[in-house]
Write a protein that holds these residues in place. Structure first.
Motif, mmCIF file in Angstrom:
data_model
loop_
_atom_site.group_PDB
_atom_site.id
_atom_site.type_symbol
_atom_site.label_atom_id
_atom_site.label_comp_id
_atom_site.label_asym_id
_atom_site.label_seq_id
_atom_site.Cartn_x
_atom_site.Cartn_y
_atom_site.Cartn_z
ATOM 1 N N ASN A 4 -21.457 -16.993 5.837
ATOM 2 C CA ASN A 4 -22.106 -16.953 6.996
ATOM 3 C C ASN A 4 -20.853 -16.296 8.080
ATOM 4 O O ASN A 4 -21.514 -16.075 9.153
ATOM 5 N N LEU A 56 -15.840 -23.215 9.263
ATOM 6 C CA LEU A 56 -16.811 -24.202 8.461
ATOM 7 C C LEU A 56 -16.231 -25.723 8.809
ATOM 8 O O LEU A 56 -15.166 -25.932 8.271
ATOM 9 N N GLU A 218 -19.012 -23.749 12.649
ATOM 10 C CA GLU A 218 -20.332 -23.874 11.797
ATOM 11 C C GLU A 218 -20.662 -25.231 11.005
ATOM 12 O O GLU A 218 -19.518 -25.673 10.498
ATOM 13 N N SER A 220 -23.348 -27.048 8.128
ATOM 14 C CA SER A 220 -24.721 -26.445 7.340
ATOM 15 C C SER A 220 -25.090 -27.698 6.465
ATOM 16 O O SER A 220 -26.031 -27.209 5.738
ATOM 17 N N ASP A 252 -25.507 -24.159 14.077
ATOM 18 C CA ASP A 252 -26.162 -25.093 12.993
ATOM 19 C C ASP A 252 -26.925 -24.330 12.003
ATOM 20 O O ASP A 252 -27.910 -23.508 12.481
ATOM 21 N N THR A 253 -26.379 -24.037 10.795
ATOM 22 C CA THR A 253 -27.047 -23.131 9.815
ATOM 23 C C THR A 253 -27.403 -23.901 8.801
ATOM 24 O O THR A 253 -27.430 -23.523 7.650
ATOM 25 N N THR A 254 -27.974 -25.198 9.089
ATOM 26 C CA THR A 254 -28.487 -26.135 7.889
ATOM 27 C C THR A 254 -29.936 -25.440 7.566
ATOM 28 O O THR A 254 -30.343 -25.797 6.209
ATOM 29 N N SER A 256 -31.848 -21.740 6.451
ATOM 30 C CA SER A 256 -31.396 -20.193 6.311
ATOM 31 C C SER A 256 -31.851 -19.517 7.412
ATOM 32 O O SER A 256 -31.029 -18.397 7.617
ATOM 33 N N TRP A 259 -31.005 -19.772 12.868
ATOM 34 C CA TRP A 259 -29.825 -20.830 13.554
ATOM 35 C C TRP A 259 -29.933 -20.972 14.778
ATOM 36 O O TRP A 259 -30.498 -20.588 15.591
#
Length: 287
Positions: A4, A56, A218, A220, A252-254, A256, A259
């Motif tokens: 990402n 990350l 980030e 995830s 927050d990229t939990t 897909s 975000w």
């Protein structure tokens, strides 16, 4: 490179293009072209240059590997139960921190349906204990029910919370969490400090050259890390005298897409009460 990283940097550039009201110019990638302190991106927006770094965040060692296994395991459980829980009230199913440690492959997959069946039965039991939001037997603190069991050696806890003042839009909400033994905060602070040790010197060198410095942290995972936890760890490090960049974002990229971006440090000032900026992940990279 993190999968990402480029898209998050692109999203940040677009945010500041909108904020400044001008388009980017002269983007460079010092980490690749060795044109200066090896940050991910330096770019002109208006009359200022911006230096952007991304990392990350792991709350503890090997967290990403453990989290990937956990996410794969529980995704079908979450999908099967979301939208089916009896309201009113909200539900949370919690697992041990690494429920996949003792089971692999087909043996792990075979646990899903028994877990789903147990959650449905336990939720119905708790619903029958307090089916009405206005049940005065549970005032003033509301209803909190709990059921626990062991399935395949996994200690599972299902909690239902309901308060008479809770808005109805949350009724039947269901999520999944992992429990930890002991306090994760020292481990989280140590991991963030490690990340800052790697990233800050490059950013602060750019800051010394007049850049606006931006760090994006980030996370995830779907159950353990939260933007407030990260912000609290930053606050603790600030209190210890750690110098921060001009701008810090938590991505927050939990999911897909989209975000959520939170900003605990804006123009050098720390805040804990953060409203998210929701962003669709960029489909192309413009730098």
């Amino acid at each position: 490179m993190d999968k990402n990283e480029e898209r998050i940097c692109e999203a940040i550039i677009r945010l500041f293009e909108r904020k400044v009201g001008q388009k980017r110019a002269d983007p460079i990638r010092p980490e690749k072209d060795h044109s200066g302190p090896p940050v991910e991106v330096r770019v002109m927006i208006g009359d200022r240059r911006y230096a952007i770094e991304h990392t990350l965040v792991e709350p503890f060692e090997n967290f990403i590997q453990i989290g990937n296994r956990f996410s794969k395991f529980v995704r079908e459980i979450l999908d099967a139960l979301k939208g089916t829980m009896p309201g009113p009230g909200i539900y949370q199913l919690s697992f041990p921190i690494d429920p996949t440690a003792e089971h692999k492959g087909a043996a792990l997959a075979a646990l899903r349906q028994p877990i789903i069946d147990w959650v449905r039965a336990a939720a119905e039991e708790m619903f029958q204990e307090c089916p009405e939001r206005e049940d005065r037997n549970w005032r003033p603190h509301g209803y909190k029910g709990m059921r626990e069991t062991h399935i395949g050696g996994l200690h599972l806890i299902l909690v239902r919370n309901m308060h008479w003042s809770m808005r109805t839009k949350h009724d039947g909400f269901f999520d999944i969490a992992r429990r930890t033994d002991g306090d994760l905060e020292p481990a989280r602070q140590a991991r963030i400090r490690t990340a800052l040790t790697k990233k800050l010197p490059k950013l602060l060198t750019c800051g010394g050259e007049g850049d606006v410095t931006i760090l994006v942290l980030e996370f995830s995972d779907i159950a353990l890390t939260h933007h407030v936890f990260i912000a609290q760890a930053l606050e603790h490090l600030i209190a210890q005298g750690v110098t921060m960049p001009d701008q810090v974002f938590i991505a927050d990229t939990t999911q897909s897409r989209p975000w959520d971006f939170y900003q605990p440090i804006a123009d050098g000032a720390f805040v804990i009460d953060m409203e998210p900026v929701t962003i669709e992940p960029p489909e192309y990279i413009g730098y």
